[in-house]
Write a protein that holds these residues in place. Structure first.
Motif, PDB file in Angstrom:
ATOM      1  N   ALA A  78      24.696  30.021  38.034  1.00 31.44           N
ATOM      2  CA  ALA A  78      23.605  30.451  37.364  1.00 31.44           C
ATOM      3  C   ALA A  78      22.241  29.569  37.323  1.00 31.44           C
ATOM      4  CB  ALA A  78      24.127  30.780  35.583  1.00 31.44           C
ATOM      5  N   ALA A  79      22.472  28.874  37.052  1.00 30.72           N
ATOM      6  CA  ALA A  79      21.590  27.123  37.405  1.00 30.72           C
ATOM      7  C   ALA A  79      20.796  27.474  38.645  1.00 30.72           C
ATOM      8  CB  ALA A  79      21.602  26.048  36.849  1.00 30.72           C
ATOM      9  N   GLY A  80      21.413  28.020  39.996  1.00 28.07           N
ATOM     10  CA  GLY A  80      20.642  28.255  40.951  1.00 28.07           C
ATOM     11  C   GLY A  80      20.190  29.755  41.548  1.00 28.07           C
ATOM     12  N   GLY A  81      20.151  30.237  40.747  1.00 30.87           N
ATOM     13  CA  GLY A  81      19.690  31.140  40.515  1.00 30.87           C
ATOM     14  C   GLY A  81      21.135  32.884  41.442  1.00 30.87           C
ATOM     15  N   THR A  82      22.738  31.945  41.401  1.00 30.87           N
ATOM     16  CA  THR A  82      23.889  32.875  41.706  1.00 30.87           C
ATOM     17  C   THR A  82      24.150  34.294  40.410  1.00 30.87           C
ATOM     18  OG1 THR A  82      24.048  31.557  44.103  1.00 30.87           O
ATOM     19  CG2 THR A  82      25.441  32.747  42.818  1.00 30.87           C
ATOM     20  N   THR A  83      24.204  35.224  40.535  1.00 31.59           N
ATOM     21  CA  THR A  83      25.020  35.734  39.682  1.00 31.59           C
ATOM     22  C   THR A  83      26.140  36.091  39.389  1.00 31.59           C
ATOM     23  OG1 THR A  83      23.237  38.147  40.099  1.00 31.59           O
ATOM     24  CG2 THR A  83      22.536  36.606  38.578  1.00 31.59           C
ATOM     25  N   THR A  84      26.724  36.329  41.242  1.00 35.81           N
ATOM     26  CA  THR A  84      27.839  37.145  41.704  1.00 35.81           C
ATOM     27  C   THR A  84      28.252  35.829  42.076  1.00 35.81           C
ATOM     28  OG1 THR A  84      27.017  39.512  41.258  1.00 35.81           O
ATOM     29  CG2 THR A  84      29.099  38.589  42.499  1.00 35.81           C
ATOM     30  N   ILE A  85      30.278  35.242  41.933  1.00 37.27           N
ATOM     31  CA  ILE A  85      30.626  34.365  43.622  1.00 37.27           C
ATOM     32  C   ILE A  85      31.873  35.003  43.431  1.00 37.27           C
ATOM     33  CG2 ILE A  85      29.484  32.149  42.214  1.00 37.27           C
ATOM     34  CD1 ILE A  85      31.589  31.869  40.593  1.00 37.27           C
ATOM     35  N   ILE A  86      32.634  35.168  44.517  1.00 34.28           N
ATOM     36  CA  ILE A  86      34.454  35.413  44.484  1.00 34.28           C
ATOM     37  C   ILE A  86      34.690  34.171  44.878  1.00 34.28           C
ATOM     38  CG2 ILE A  86      35.224  37.089  46.640  1.00 34.28           C
ATOM     39  CD1 ILE A  86      32.387  38.299  45.307  1.00 34.28           C
ATOM     40  N   ASP A  87      35.911  34.167  44.356  1.00 35.33           N
ATOM     41  CA  ASP A  87      36.380  32.944  44.283  1.00 35.33           C
ATOM     42  C   ASP A  87      37.615  33.125  45.025  1.00 35.33           C
ATOM     43  OD1 ASP A  87      38.297  30.340  43.510  1.00 35.33           O
ATOM     44  OD2 ASP A  87      39.558  31.700  41.969  1.00 35.33           O
ATOM     45  N   MET A  88      38.052  31.829  46.326  1.00 37.87           N
ATOM     46  CA  MET A  88      38.656  31.650  46.299  1.00 37.87           C
ATOM     47  C   MET A  88      40.490  31.766  46.548  1.00 37.87           C
ATOM     48  SD  MET A  88      37.797  32.260  49.765  1.00 37.87           S
ATOM     49  CE  MET A  88      36.654  32.702  50.676  1.00 37.87           C
ATOM     50  N   PRO A  89      41.652  32.292  47.207  1.00 33.21           N
ATOM     51  CA  PRO A  89      42.690  32.690  46.240  1.00 33.21           C
ATOM     52  C   PRO A  89      43.395  30.696  46.690  1.00 33.21           C
ATOM     53  CG  PRO A  89      43.263  32.962  48.586  1.00 33.21           C
ATOM     54  CD  PRO A  89      41.308  32.974  48.505  1.00 33.21           C
ATOM     55  N   LEU A  90      42.899  29.483  46.787  1.00 33.76           N
ATOM     56  CA  LEU A  90      43.787  28.484  46.831  1.00 33.76           C
ATOM     57  C   LEU A  90      43.006  27.456  46.490  1.00 33.76           C
ATOM     58  CD1 LEU A  90      43.119  26.364  50.413  1.00 33.76           C
ATOM     59  CD2 LEU A  90      41.721  28.713  50.589  1.00 33.76           C
ATOM     60  N   ASN A  91      43.619  26.579  45.763  1.00 31.72           N
ATOM     61  CA  ASN A  91      42.477  24.932  45.129  1.00 31.72           C
ATOM     62  C   ASN A  91      43.083  25.611  43.986  1.00 31.72           C
ATOM     63  OD1 ASN A  91      41.573  24.938  48.473  1.00 31.72           O
ATOM     64  ND2 ASN A  91      39.550  23.669  46.792  1.00 31.72           N
ATOM     65  N   ALA A  92      43.343  26.497  43.438  1.00 29.46           N
ATOM     66  CA  ALA A  92      44.377  27.007  41.748  1.00 29.46           C
ATOM     67  C   ALA A  92      45.435  26.941  42.358  1.00 29.46           C
ATOM     68  CB  ALA A  92      43.582  28.387  42.148  1.00 29.46           C
ATOM     69  N   SER A  93      46.195  26.203  41.402  1.00 25.51           N
ATOM     70  CA  SER A  93      47.698  26.208  40.945  1.00 25.51           C
ATOM     71  C   SER A  93      47.977  27.865  39.715  1.00 25.51           C
ATOM     72  CB  SER A  93      47.919  24.873  41.303  1.00 25.51           C
ATOM     73  OG  SER A  93      49.152  25.000  41.315  1.00 25.51           O
ATOM     74  N   PRO A  94      48.816  28.229  40.341  1.00 26.95           N
ATOM     75  CA  PRO A  94      49.380  28.348  41.361  1.00 26.95           C
ATOM     76  C   PRO A  94      48.652  29.136  43.044  1.00 26.95           C
ATOM     77  CG  PRO A  94      49.834  30.488  40.226  1.00 26.95           C
ATOM     78  CD  PRO A  94      49.372  29.313  39.231  1.00 26.95           C
ATOM     79  N   VAL A  95      48.894  29.077  43.366  1.00 19.68           N
ATOM     80  CA  VAL A  95      47.978  30.009  44.603  1.00 19.68           C
ATOM     81  C   VAL A  95      47.813  31.471  43.957  1.00 19.68           C
ATOM     82  CG1 VAL A  95      47.795  27.668  46.367  1.00 19.68           C
ATOM     83  CG2 VAL A  95      49.591  29.781  46.486  1.00 19.68           C
ATOM     84  N   THR A  96      46.800  32.204  45.265  1.00 16.98           N
ATOM     85  CA  THR A  96      46.575  33.846  44.878  1.00 16.98           C
ATOM     86  C   THR A  96      47.629  34.204  45.365  1.00 16.98           C
ATOM     87  OG1 THR A  96      44.266  33.154  43.519  1.00 16.98           O
ATOM     88  CG2 THR A  96      45.070  35.693  43.482  1.00 16.98           C
ATOM     89  N   THR A  97      48.448  34.493  45.929  1.00 18.65           N
ATOM     90  CA  THR A  97      49.467  35.078  46.855  1.00 18.65           C
ATOM     91  C   THR A  97      50.288  36.164  46.318  1.00 18.65           C
ATOM     92  OG1 THR A  97      51.072  32.815  46.778  1.00 18.65           O
ATOM     93  CG2 THR A  97      49.476  32.861  48.292  1.00 18.65           C
ATOM     94  N   THR A  98      50.709  36.048  44.948  1.00 22.28           N
ATOM     95  CA  THR A  98      51.098  37.216  44.485  1.00 22.28           C
ATOM     96  C   THR A  98      51.163  37.727  43.392  1.00 22.28           C
ATOM     97  OG1 THR A  98      52.079  35.987  43.071  1.00 22.28           O
ATOM     98  CG2 THR A  98      53.297  35.315  45.108  1.00 22.28           C
ATOM     99  N   LEU A  99      51.033  39.169  42.899  1.00 27.42           N
ATOM    100  CA  LEU A  99      50.846  39.760  41.945  1.00 27.42           C
ATOM    101  C   LEU A  99      50.439  38.758  39.868  1.00 27.42           C
ATOM    102  CD1 LEU A  99      48.169  42.131  40.927  1.00 27.42           C
ATOM    103  CD2 LEU A  99      50.800  43.584  40.325  1.00 27.42           C
TER     104      LEU A  99
END
Length: 441
Positions: A78-99
């Motif tokens: 938001a500080a950079g003027g961005t209002t929408t982001i899409i988050d990648m499935p890795l680097n979180a734990s668990p990775v987003t590979t199942t529902l």
């Protein structure tokens, strides 16, 4: 709900900057008038345009929140003027590979969204059977790696895995995003003995890896008629391949990131891991070609691939590029650093769609990326002509580790409005958690 009116001599409407009064209420744009209204707040000649859309970020929550999290990442956006982001499935734990993992991520983001947030599913060997559930849950695309991702629980796919998954993805007409590097063990650049040398790091991930991987994805796109998106193109040698695939009529899109057009390998000091990302930032001559590819339309839009890490994992003390986490923290600087990099290559009018309508079209968001009555009131007001020095205290992401710190950037964000509410103004966050999930159902 109170209707707010804002005016400038440079409002981005109908693909041009023109004098207009923009009215909005209840999260939506209610009117556009091509004159100055008496009730309107006058922003002079500041640019008023749709909020920036960054379709490639790594937020790392849940599970690696000590690296970053939704709260800090979306404040920085938001500080950079961005209002929408899409988050990648890795680097979180668990990775987003199942529902279940996806639902965990949705839960983790609740109450922490200072911008709108959408999500990708991950494709790894053996999870093709989970894709249908994830797509029905609202992910906007599926991401895979063709080389090691850096996260062991997110292994890279092979051609066999692609053959299994791409027909499923094609059926739903959402993109398969690919990190395109094909590892070739033949590379002998002696990086082991020069772990702090940027030139050795650069040689360790040559353009050929990217070129070969992009060839593979073009072939698979043709075979399965599945939309393919090439993330962070860094090799200019691959541009002609992408251009030919588009001319053939294949469903191919491609992006590069701010760092690949802002920085050049010749200027990167040794033993400074803030510049390490994969693929690496390449030479100036290469990067000039990437800039031109936005003018020709071979590259579709710009992203940040924001991928932060704590100081120890980034090897800030040792300067060991071999061991350091590869990723650049830049979510706050998509608008201003990209404009700084491109202002001598294209006009502001050519630039604006690269961070607004083009990424909006990619994620099939009809209500974002342009000002129309009924569209979401996601707005950034900024001055592209003002030079702003990036200081650590002005950085909102978690660790003040970024190659953009101490850079003079063209452009200062005055205000960021998310769903009709001011989130960022006067260099600070004014209202929190005004973002919404962007689920594609």
């Amino acid at each position: 709900m109170h209707e707010r009116k804002i005016y400038s001599s440079r409002v981005w409407v109908d693909n041009q900057l023109q004098p207009a009064t923009l009215s909005f209420a209840n999260e939506s744009i209610t009117a556009i008038a091509f004159e100055k209204s008496n009730e309107a707040q006058d922003y002079g000649d500041a640019v008023i345009m749709p909020g920036v859309i960054d379709v490639h970020v790594h937020i790392n929550e849940p599970g690696r929140t000590e690296w970053e999290g939704f709260e800090t990442a979306t404040q920085a956006a938001a500080a950079g003027g961005t209002t929408t982001i899409i988050d990648m499935p890795l680097n979180a734990s668990p990775v987003t590979t199942t529902l279940p993992a996806f639902n965990e991520k949705l839960d983790a983001s609740k109450g922490k969204m200072n911008t709108n947030v959408g999500f990708y599913a991950g494709l790894i060997p053996g999870n093709a059977g989970h894709l249908e559930d994830l797509i029905e849950a609202g992910v906007v695309g599926v991401k895979c790696f063709l080389t090691h991702s850096g996260i062991d629980e997110f292994p890279n796919v092979t051609e066999k895995d692609l053959d299994e998954a791409m027909p499923i993805i094609a059926q739903h007409n959402i993109p398969l995003l690919a990190h395109c590097e094909l590892y070739d063990t033949e590379i002998d650049c002696d990086f082991d003995n020069h772990p702090t040398s940027y030139q050795h790091y650069l040689a360790s991930r040559p353009k050929q890896w990217e070129n070969d991987a992009i060839d593979l994805m073009i072939r698979m796109c043709r075979k399965h008629n599945c939309p393919v998106h090439i993330v962070h193109v860094a090799s200019a040698e691959a541009l002609s391949k992408i251009e030919a695939a588009k001319k053939e009529g294949l469903s191919i899109t491609a992006e590069t990131c701010t760092q690949y057009i802002f920085f050049n390998a010749e200027d990167i000091p040794d033993a400074n891991c803030i510049y390490k990302c994969a693929p690496p930032i390449r030479e100036k001559a290469n990067n000039e070609q990437l800039k031109q590819a936005f003018v020709s339309g071979v590259l579709d839009f710009i992203t940040t691939d924001h991928s932060p890490a704590p100081p120890n994992i980034k090897e800030m003390e040792s300067g060991n590029l071999k061991k350091a986490w590869g990723g650049i923290a830049g979510i706050q600087f998509l608008l201003t650093a990209s404009w700084t990099a491109l202002k001598n290559t294209m006009s502001l009018e050519q630039f604006i769609p690269l961070v607004t309508s083009k990424p909006a079209a990619f994620i099939k968001s009809d209500h974002k990326g342009e000002f129309k009555i009924g569209n979401d009131a996601d707005i950034v007001i900024w001055n592209p002509d003002e030079i702003d020095l990036v200081k650590p205290e002005g950085v909102f992401f978690r660790y003040k580790i970024s190659p953009y710190i101490a850079q003079n950037l063209n452009g200062k964000v005055l205000e960021t409005i998310v769903n009709g509410t001011t989130v960022f103004q006067n260099q600070s966050i004014q209202n929190k958690n005004k973002g919404q999930w962007l689920l594609q159902k």
